[in-house]
Design a protein around this motif. Structure first.
Motif, PDB file in Angstrom:
ATOM      1  N   ARG A  37      16.553 -17.312 -61.103  1.00  0.00           N
ATOM      2  CA  ARG A  37      15.656 -17.475 -62.240  1.00  0.00           C
ATOM      3  C   ARG A  37      14.717 -16.272 -62.353  1.00  0.00           C
ATOM      4  O   ARG A  37      14.501 -15.733 -63.446  1.00  0.00           O
ATOM      5  N   GLY A  38      14.192 -15.821 -61.213  1.00  0.00           N
ATOM      6  CA  GLY A  38      13.285 -14.676 -61.230  1.00  0.00           C
ATOM      7  C   GLY A  38      13.968 -13.409 -61.689  1.00  0.00           C
ATOM      8  O   GLY A  38      13.425 -12.647 -62.512  1.00  0.00           O
ATOM      9  N   VAL A  39      15.174 -13.150 -61.175  1.00  0.00           N
ATOM     10  CA  VAL A  39      15.884 -11.921 -61.535  1.00  0.00           C
ATOM     11  C   VAL A  39      16.307 -11.944 -62.999  1.00  0.00           C
ATOM     12  O   VAL A  39      16.174 -10.939 -63.719  1.00  0.00           O
ATOM     13  N   LEU A  40      16.807 -13.082 -63.471  1.00  0.00           N
ATOM     14  CA  LEU A  40      17.236 -13.173 -64.863  1.00  0.00           C
ATOM     15  C   LEU A  40      16.051 -13.035 -65.816  1.00  0.00           C
ATOM     16  O   LEU A  40      16.147 -12.365 -66.861  1.00  0.00           O
ATOM     17  N   ASP A  41      14.924 -13.662 -65.477  1.00  0.00           N
ATOM     18  CA  ASP A  41      13.726 -13.522 -66.312  1.00  0.00           C
ATOM     19  C   ASP A  41      13.280 -12.063 -66.371  1.00  0.00           C
ATOM     20  O   ASP A  41      12.898 -11.558 -67.431  1.00  0.00           O
ATOM     21  N   GLU A  42      13.351 -11.391 -65.226  1.00  0.00           N
ATOM     22  CA  GLU A  42      12.944  -9.987 -65.173  1.00  0.00           C
ATOM     23  C   GLU A  42      13.853  -9.117 -66.043  1.00  0.00           C
ATOM     24  O   GLU A  42      13.403  -8.134 -66.657  1.00  0.00           O
ATOM     25  N   MET A  43      15.145  -9.497 -66.120  1.00  0.00           N
ATOM     26  CA  MET A  43      16.104  -8.748 -66.933  1.00  0.00           C
ATOM     27  C   MET A  43      16.046  -9.148 -68.407  1.00  0.00           C
ATOM     28  O   MET A  43      16.683  -8.505 -69.252  1.00  0.00           O
ATOM     29  N   GLY A  44      15.335 -10.219 -68.708  1.00  0.00           N
ATOM     30  CA  GLY A  44      15.279 -10.705 -70.082  1.00  0.00           C
ATOM     31  C   GLY A  44      16.542 -11.405 -70.522  1.00  0.00           C
ATOM     32  O   GLY A  44      16.872 -11.425 -71.718  1.00  0.00           O
ATOM     33  N   VAL A  45      17.249 -12.000 -69.580  1.00  0.00           N
ATOM     34  CA  VAL A  45      18.493 -12.716 -69.869  1.00  0.00           C
ATOM     35  C   VAL A  45      18.273 -14.200 -69.612  1.00  0.00           C
ATOM     36  O   VAL A  45      17.787 -14.588 -68.550  1.00  0.00           O
ATOM     37  N   SER A  46      18.631 -15.022 -70.589  1.00  0.00           N
ATOM     38  CA  SER A  46      18.538 -16.470 -70.420  1.00  0.00           C
ATOM     39  C   SER A  46      19.933 -17.064 -70.390  1.00  0.00           C
ATOM     40  O   SER A  46      20.897 -16.438 -70.867  1.00  0.00           O
ATOM     41  N   PRO A  47      20.097 -18.272 -69.832  1.00  0.00           N
ATOM     42  CA  PRO A  47      21.429 -18.886 -69.806  1.00  0.00           C
ATOM     43  C   PRO A  47      22.073 -18.967 -71.184  1.00  0.00           C
ATOM     44  O   PRO A  47      23.300 -18.833 -71.314  1.00  0.00           O
TER      45      PRO A  47
END
Length: 429
Positions: A37-47
């Motif tokens: 969740r932290g890495v995806l949020d940092e990348m600006g990618v959501s499910p």
């Protein structure tokens, strides 16, 4: 033998299934693994951004360092009361990585292992002698459960204890042996010492994995044991053995079970996805794992992919044999060298036995590389003559010349009955 109809699914059907499972995997990881969740949020990618299987390239890589940083259970996506089993990597390249399985994960593992063994030519009426280690290592129980799921009989002898292995091969007439390639060679030597002819055994197939090997080494195994040697691939972080396997009919690349594991090949330096046919680092994403979903795991294994259908009828992508590891790259005097290059070149010589070691040292700030290799039984010339031939071959292939090549008698290099064999000894640090 085709075990599951999905093995021959057309590419469009397979892509649709992969996309559906990838969407669910990313959602599951995002909602239940704080790391992702932290890495995806940092990348600006959501499910919700992940719709097609090609969107996998938008996801972050996962590395062995991430496993170690989140040790022991930071990457788990379920609570402990849903975990049914724990395994761990061998730890040969650092601290072990802890992996977990739900009941559903174990069902998937049994299924892909049964599928793999069927592709290797194993049938329900055969006896499988399992010489992989039981315990935290995934090899033993992976092969055991898969053999039983296929309907075969299993002898759970585990690793080592070669005298008993030979007794069981003779007395119980085992059809299939599962073990590392180095142990196959060790076993063949012991049979020869006891004057037991491999042709008198019922053994017809060996399923070998857990360490890299070259085609010349496979040929040595097949000749020495009078068997078909089938390459299997897996790693604990993804599921264990059963990620991919050769089919016995063709033996031209390992079928990756793409309905469960999505493969990519990347440039190990840039992370760029490479086209089929180009060699690079294998990256795998789990599509059905519950306890431990893994996004774009950098395996460190060097190979290439083809998605051309196999002559056996299977349509899943095939990976070439592993030719090296990104973290096993030897840098000698500033030049990149893989041990597999040395092995394949030497073993192409008929008089060279598949037992060798490479020693790296440093003298006065200069790297030295020494190669020790055994000659075959029956070799009739001098060690110096064979050393010269090996040197000439290696100098044609390698950009850096070995400082010393020593040919020794058969049996001179230390053997191991269990575990992964060590062939490279770096004394520079």
């Amino acid at each position: 033998m085709i075990y599951d109809a999905v093995e021959t699914a057309n590419r469009e059907e397979l892509r649709a299934l992969q996309a559906e499972r990838l969407r669910e995997t990313v959602r599951h990881a995002y909602e239940n693994v704080p790391f992702y969740r932290g890495v995806l949020d940092e990348m600006g990618v959501s499910p919700g951004d992940i719709k097609e299987i090609e969107d996998c390239g938008r996801l972050p890589f996962t590395t062995k360092e991430d496993f170690r940083a989140e040790y022991p259970d930071g990457l788990f996506a379920v609570e402990w009361d849903a975990v049914r089993r724990i395994h761990a990597s061998s730890g040969t390249t650092g601290k072990s990585k802890i992996v977990s399985y739900t009941e559903g994960d174990l069902d998937v593992w049994r299924s892909v292992m049964a599928r793999s063994l069927a592709a290797a030519g194993v049938t329900a009426d055969q006896v499988v002698q399992n010489a992989y280690g039981y315990g935290l290592f995934t090899g033993g129980l992976g092969f055991h459960d898969g053999s039983e799921a296929l309907g075969a009989s299993v002898i759970p002898v585990g690793g080592g204890n070669t005298a008993r292995q030979i007794d069981l091969l003779q007395d119980l007439e085992s059809d299939v042996l599962a073990c590392t390639p180095s142990y196959c060679l060790y076993l063949a030597e012991k049979l020869d010492e006891q004057r037991i002819d491999a042709e008198d055994l019922s053994l017809s197939t060996v399923v070998i994995g857990a360490e890299p090997f070259t085609d010349p080494m496979r040929e040595e195994i097949e000749d020495a044991l009078d068997v078909t040697a089938v390459d299997v691939y897996g790693l604990s972080e993804i599921i264990g053995p059963g990620v991919s396997i050769e089919c016995a009919e063709v033996q031209n690349g390992l079928h990756i079970w793409e309905d469960h594991f999505y493969p990519e090949i990347i440039d190990p330096e840039t992370g760029e996805v490479l086209p089929d046919g180009e060699a690079g680092e294998l990256v795998l994403t789990t599509l059905t794992k519950e306890a431990l979903p893994v996004l774009r795991y950098r395996t460190g294994d060097i190979t290439s992919l083809t998605r051309e259908p196999c002559e056996c009828g299977r349509t899943h992508a095939r990976m070439d044999n592993i030719t090296g590891r990104t973290d096993d790259l030897l840098i000698v005097r500033g030049v990149n060298v893989y041990a597999s290059q040395i092995e394949e070149t030497m073993l192409a010589l008929a008089d060279v036995a598949p037992q060798y070691r490479i020693d790296l040292t440093r003298e006065d700030s200069l790297d030295r590389m020494e190669v020790t290799v055994e000659h075959h039984e029956g070799y009739g010339d001098t060690p110096t003559a064979l050393e010269t031939r090996i040197r000439e071959r290696l100098e044609e292939v390698l950009s850096v010349k070995p400082d010393n090549i020593t040919v020794v008698d058969p049996g001179s290099i230390e053997r191991t009955e269990v575990g992964k064999v060590q062939r490279v000894f770096d004394h520079r640090e």
